[in-house]
Motif scaffolding. Structure first.
Motif, PDB file in Angstrom:
ATOM      1  N   CYS A  21       0.901  -1.208  -0.085  1.00  0.00           N
ATOM      2  CA  CYS A  21      -0.046  -0.048  -0.089  1.00  0.00           C
ATOM      3  C   CYS A  21       0.832   1.249  -0.001  1.00  0.00           C
ATOM      4  O   CYS A  21       1.421   1.599   1.031  1.00  0.00           O
ATOM      5  CB  CYS A  21      -0.943  -0.101   1.185  1.00  0.00           C
ATOM      6  SG  CYS A  21      -1.973   1.365   1.081  1.00  0.00           S
ATOM      7  N   ALA A  22       1.099   1.878  -1.126  1.00  0.00           N
ATOM      8  CA  ALA A  22       1.743   2.933  -1.369  1.00  0.00           C
ATOM      9  C   ALA A  22       1.168   4.011  -0.902  1.00  0.00           C
ATOM     10  O   ALA A  22       0.179   4.312  -1.675  1.00  0.00           O
ATOM     11  CB  ALA A  22       2.484   2.798  -2.678  1.00  0.00           C
ATOM     12  N   THR A  23       1.537   5.394  -0.172  1.00  0.00           N
ATOM     13  CA  THR A  23       1.047   6.283   0.084  1.00  0.00           C
ATOM     14  C   THR A  23       1.959   7.693  -0.584  1.00  0.00           C
ATOM     15  O   THR A  23       3.013   7.455  -0.692  1.00  0.00           O
ATOM     16  CB  THR A  23       1.124   6.666   1.510  1.00  0.00           C
ATOM     17  OG1 THR A  23       2.289   6.929   1.963  1.00  0.00           O
ATOM     18  CG2 THR A  23       0.580   5.274   2.288  1.00  0.00           C
ATOM     19  N   SER A  24       1.158   8.471  -1.029  1.00  0.00           N
ATOM     20  CA  SER A  24       1.833   9.679  -1.393  1.00  0.00           C
ATOM     21  C   SER A  24       1.963  10.658  -0.191  1.00  0.00           C
ATOM     22  O   SER A  24       1.380  10.592   0.848  1.00  0.00           O
ATOM     23  CB  SER A  24       0.784  10.525  -2.379  1.00  0.00           C
ATOM     24  OG  SER A  24      -0.644  10.922  -1.774  1.00  0.00           O
ATOM     25  N   GLY A  25       2.707  11.944  -0.317  1.00  0.00           N
ATOM     26  CA  GLY A  25       2.901  12.805   0.580  1.00  0.00           C
ATOM     27  C   GLY A  25       4.033  12.372   1.402  1.00  0.00           C
ATOM     28  O   GLY A  25       4.784  11.430   1.317  1.00  0.00           O
ATOM     29  N   ARG A  26       4.333  13.190   2.516  1.00  0.00           N
ATOM     30  CA  ARG A  26       5.290  13.207   3.470  1.00  0.00           C
ATOM     31  C   ARG A  26       4.776  12.734   4.942  1.00  0.00           C
ATOM     32  O   ARG A  26       5.658  13.349   5.937  1.00  0.00           O
ATOM     33  CB  ARG A  26       6.383  14.291   3.584  1.00  0.00           C
ATOM     34  CG  ARG A  26       7.007  14.279   2.121  1.00  0.00           C
ATOM     35  CD  ARG A  26       8.001  15.684   1.666  1.00  0.00           C
ATOM     36  NE  ARG A  26       7.293  16.640   1.768  1.00  0.00           N
ATOM     37  CZ  ARG A  26       7.611  18.023   1.635  1.00  0.00           C
ATOM     38  NH1 ARG A  26       9.093  18.261   1.707  1.00  0.00           N
ATOM     39  NH2 ARG A  26       7.128  18.917   1.720  1.00  0.00           N
ATOM     40  N   THR A  27       3.513  12.434   5.058  1.00  0.00           N
ATOM     41  CA  THR A  27       3.046  12.329   6.352  1.00  0.00           C
ATOM     42  C   THR A  27       2.667  10.966   6.622  1.00  0.00           C
ATOM     43  O   THR A  27       1.836  10.622   7.570  1.00  0.00           O
ATOM     44  CB  THR A  27       1.830  13.254   6.339  1.00  0.00           C
ATOM     45  OG1 THR A  27       0.893  12.931   5.480  1.00  0.00           O
ATOM     46  CG2 THR A  27       2.079  14.765   6.136  1.00  0.00           C
ATOM     47  N   PHE A  28       3.334   9.986   6.082  1.00  0.00           N
ATOM     48  CA  PHE A  28       3.040   8.652   6.176  1.00  0.00           C
ATOM     49  C   PHE A  28       2.997   8.316   7.739  1.00  0.00           C
ATOM     50  O   PHE A  28       2.212   7.520   8.053  1.00  0.00           O
ATOM     51  CB  PHE A  28       3.888   7.938   5.295  1.00  0.00           C
ATOM     52  CG  PHE A  28       3.662   6.282   5.465  1.00  0.00           C
ATOM     53  CD1 PHE A  28       4.661   5.452   6.221  1.00  0.00           C
ATOM     54  CD2 PHE A  28       2.516   5.759   5.104  1.00  0.00           C
ATOM     55  CE1 PHE A  28       4.616   4.101   6.159  1.00  0.00           C
ATOM     56  CE2 PHE A  28       2.222   4.369   5.249  1.00  0.00           C
ATOM     57  CZ  PHE A  28       3.295   3.735   5.658  1.00  0.00           C
ATOM     58  N   SER A  29       3.902   8.836   8.586  1.00  0.00           N
ATOM     59  CA  SER A  29       4.161   8.379   9.773  1.00  0.00           C
ATOM     60  C   SER A  29       3.222   8.910  10.785  1.00  0.00           C
ATOM     61  O   SER A  29       3.051   8.520  11.919  1.00  0.00           O
ATOM     62  CB  SER A  29       5.582   8.701  10.237  1.00  0.00           C
ATOM     63  OG  SER A  29       5.481  10.318  10.143  1.00  0.00           O
ATOM     64  N   ARG A  30       2.277   9.559  10.321  1.00  0.00           N
ATOM     65  CA  ARG A  30       1.185  10.172  11.054  1.00  0.00           C
ATOM     66  C   ARG A  30      -0.258   9.419  11.012  1.00  0.00           C
ATOM     67  O   ARG A  30      -1.133   9.707  11.566  1.00  0.00           O
ATOM     68  CB  ARG A  30       1.028  11.711  10.661  1.00  0.00           C
ATOM     69  CG  ARG A  30       2.181  12.541  10.817  1.00  0.00           C
ATOM     70  CD  ARG A  30       1.788  14.073  10.460  1.00  0.00           C
ATOM     71  NE  ARG A  30       2.846  14.824  10.300  1.00  0.00           N
ATOM     72  CZ  ARG A  30       2.926  16.213  10.107  1.00  0.00           C
ATOM     73  NH1 ARG A  30       1.587  16.660   9.502  1.00  0.00           N
ATOM     74  NH2 ARG A  30       3.895  17.011  10.268  1.00  0.00           N
TER      75      ARG A  30
END
Length: 125
Positions: A21-30
């Motif tokens: 499950c690939a995510t966009s953006g730089r807030t994945f850890s939130r």
């Protein structure tokens, strides 16, 4: 955040697959991440979830010991390693994310406000 699920396919019983499950953006850890599935003629059901830093994981009883959820912060991707697959695991698997989930509701689809498209997993007997 946007989610892109991949990795489904056709496998024989006892085989393995790894969903991504690939995510966009730089807030994945939130985001709290989870996998749900919906089999033919069945309602959507919870499969697994992982908390923000990967320190806690949660599983449905039906997959415990066979499936492993993980996340790679550097790759902004969550994974579902599925081993010992059974025909009853056949379903469309979808990933979901939430920034404000209460841990007691990890298995509830309504707790997640962002969903990716599904990926088909078919297990032949």
């Amino acid at each position: 955040v946007q989610l892109q699920a991949s990795g489904g396919g056709l496998v024989q019983a006892g085989g393995s697959l790894r969903l991504s499950c690939a995510t966009s953006g730089r807030t994945f850890s939130r985001y709290f991440m989870a996998w749900f599935r919906q089999g033919p003629g069945k309602e959507r059901e919870f499969v697994a979830a992982i908390n923000f830093n990967g320190g806690s994981t949660f599983y449905a009883d039906s997959v415990k010991g066979r499936f492993t959820i993980s996340r790679d912060i550097a790759e902004n991707t969550a994974y579902l390693q599925m081993n010992g697959l059974k025909p009853e695991d056949t379903a469309v698997y979808s990933c979901a994310a939430s920034r404000s989930l209460i841990q007691s509701s990890v298995a509830s689809a309504s707790a997640y406000n962002t969903w990716g498209q599904g990926t088909q997993v078919t297990v032949s007997s």
